[in-house]
Design a protein around this motif. Structure first.
Motif, short mmCIF file in Angstrom:
data_model
loop_
_atom_site.label_atom_id
_atom_site.label_comp_id
_atom_site.label_asym_id
_atom_site.label_seq_id
_atom_site.Cartn_x
_atom_site.Cartn_y
_atom_site.Cartn_z
N ASP B 1 0.83 -1.19 0.00
CA ASP B 1 0.00 0.00 0.00
C ASP B 1 0.87 1.25 0.00
N ALA B 2 0.46 2.27 -0.77
CA ALA B 2 1.18 3.53 -0.75
C ALA B 2 0.99 4.16 0.62
N LYS B 3 2.04 4.85 1.08
CA LYS B 3 1.95 5.50 2.38
C LYS B 3 1.91 7.00 2.19
N THR B 4 1.43 7.69 3.18
CA THR B 4 1.34 9.14 3.12
C THR B 4 2.13 9.76 4.25
N THR B 5 2.59 10.97 4.03
CA THR B 5 3.31 11.73 5.03
C THR B 5 2.63 13.08 5.18
N GLN B 6 2.27 13.40 6.42
CA GLN B 6 1.62 14.67 6.72
C GLN B 6 2.33 15.33 7.90
N PRO B 7 2.34 16.67 7.94
CA PRO B 7 2.88 17.32 9.14
C PRO B 7 1.97 16.99 10.33
N PRO B 8 2.55 16.81 11.51
CA PRO B 8 1.73 16.42 12.66
C PRO B 8 0.73 17.50 13.09
N SER B 9 1.07 18.77 12.88
CA SER B 9 0.17 19.83 13.33
C SER B 9 0.35 21.08 12.50
N MET B 10 -0.72 21.87 12.46
CA MET B 10 -0.71 23.16 11.76
C MET B 10 -1.68 24.09 12.46
N ASP B 11 -1.39 25.39 12.37
CA ASP B 11 -2.30 26.41 12.85
C ASP B 11 -2.82 27.21 11.68
N CYS B 12 -4.00 27.78 11.85
CA CYS B 12 -4.58 28.62 10.82
C CYS B 12 -5.44 29.68 11.50
N ALA B 13 -5.39 30.89 10.98
CA ALA B 13 -6.24 31.95 11.53
C ALA B 13 -7.65 31.82 10.99
N GLU B 14 -8.61 32.05 11.84
CA GLU B 14 -10.02 31.99 11.44
C GLU B 14 -10.27 32.93 10.27
N GLY B 15 -10.99 32.41 9.26
CA GLY B 15 -11.31 33.21 8.08
C GLY B 15 -10.30 33.10 6.96
N ARG B 16 -9.11 32.60 7.29
CA ARG B 16 -8.08 32.43 6.27
C ARG B 16 -8.18 31.03 5.67
N ALA B 17 -7.50 30.86 4.54
CA ALA B 17 -7.48 29.53 3.92
C ALA B 17 -6.51 28.63 4.67
N ALA B 18 -6.94 27.40 4.88
CA ALA B 18 -6.07 26.38 5.47
C ALA B 18 -5.61 25.46 4.35
N ASN B 19 -4.30 25.32 4.21
CA ASN B 19 -3.72 24.48 3.16
C ASN B 19 -2.98 23.32 3.83
N LEU B 20 -3.52 22.14 3.71
CA LEU B 20 -2.94 20.98 4.38
C LEU B 20 -2.24 20.10 3.34
N PRO B 21 -0.92 19.93 3.49
CA PRO B 21 -0.17 19.16 2.50
C PRO B 21 -0.12 17.67 2.84
N CYS B 22 0.11 16.89 1.80
CA CYS B 22 0.26 15.45 1.97
C CYS B 22 1.19 14.92 0.88
N ASN B 23 2.18 14.16 1.29
CA ASN B 23 3.07 13.51 0.34
C ASN B 23 2.71 12.04 0.19
N HIS B 24 2.64 11.58 -1.04
CA HIS B 24 2.35 10.17 -1.32
C HIS B 24 3.17 9.77 -2.53
N SER B 25 4.47 9.78 -2.35
CA SER B 25 5.40 9.63 -3.47
C SER B 25 5.36 8.23 -4.09
N THR B 26 4.85 7.24 -3.37
CA THR B 26 4.84 5.87 -3.91
C THR B 26 3.46 5.47 -4.42
N ILE B 27 2.60 6.44 -4.66
CA ILE B 27 1.25 6.15 -5.09
C ILE B 27 1.25 5.44 -6.43
N SER B 28 0.35 4.48 -6.59
CA SER B 28 0.22 3.76 -7.86
C SER B 28 -0.78 4.49 -8.76
N GLY B 29 -0.71 4.16 -10.06
CA GLY B 29 -1.51 4.90 -11.04
C GLY B 29 -3.00 4.81 -10.82
#
Lengths: 113, 112
Positions: B1-29
């Motif tokens: 199974d492909a694995k994912t990597t995410q940052p453990p925590s993030m902060d965001c100000a209310e009303g602003r956009a929250a951008n949450l990243p994820c790496n899945h470099s071994t993902i299959s087609g």
């Protein structure tokens, strides 16, 4: 029903007793999943049912755990001879098809004392 | 199974956009990227999923890079109720089971 229903919402049992947890999936959903989540931990896959296919039991932690799904609808997760490490929230989810998103129930919080 | 990597925590100000990243470099087609979130003491909630095209629904947008090795979940106007653990999951191929394997996720804290 409108959502996935689980019962009971809370269960306290004595070590060594058997427990049954029930899940009513969304009507018409063919796939049903059981997960558990220990305090402060992530979700641990337990078992998966899809239609009439043999269930995927690869996540069951021991032979004390079993599950069945009758008539392609309601599912029961049974834990025999409960241990304290079985204490967790047991979550059930269903999905319309394999590629669709899951809908989770609110879970059953099991406490083994 | 492909694995994912995410940052453990993030902060965001209310009303602003929250951008949450994820790496899945071994993902299959043929593997999909799913996002779920879990608000404290509740069951996980499905947000969005995609294969290779960007997706948008009433909750969020999913941006998948052209090489499919990473993705970003965007909550356009975060509210305090968006505080939750966000899980990025790569689903196993359709020929196997449909089970989702949840990692540790990103704890998003939306602050006033």
């Amino acid at each position: 029903g409108a959502g996935v229903s689980q019962s009971p919402s809370n269960k306290v049992t004595e070590k060594g007793k058997d427990v049954e947890l029930r899940c009513d999936p969304i009507s018409g959903h063919t796939a049903l999943y059981w997960y558990r989540q220990s305090l402060g931990q992530g979700l641990e896959f337990l078992i998966y049912f899809q239609g009439n296919s043999a269930p995927d039991k690869s996540g069951l932690p021991s032979d004390r755990f079993s599950a069945e799904r009758t008539g392609g609808s309601v599912s029961t997760l049974t834990i025999q001879r409960t241990q304290q490490e079985d204490s967790a929230v047991y979550l059930c989810a269903s999905s319309a098809q394999v590629n669709y998103g899951y809908t989770f129930g609110s879970g059953t919080r099991l406490t083994v004392v | 199974d492909a694995k994912t990597t995410q940052p453990p925590s993030m902060d965001c100000a209310e009303g602003r956009a929250a951008n949450l990243p994820c790496n899945h470099s071994t993902i299959s087609g043929n593997e999909y990227v799913y996002w779920y979130r879990q608000i404290h003491s509740q069951g996980p909630q499905y947000i969005i999923h995609g294969l290779k095209n960007n997706e948008t629904n009433e909750m969020a947008s999913l941006i998948i890079t052209e090489d499919r090795k990473s993705s970003t979940l965007i909550l356009p106007h975060a509210t305090l109720r968006d505080t939750a653990v966000y899980y990025c999951i790569v689903r196993p191929p359709r020929s196997n089971t449909g089970k989702l394997i949840f990692g540790q996720g990103t704890t998003l804290q939306v602050k006033p």
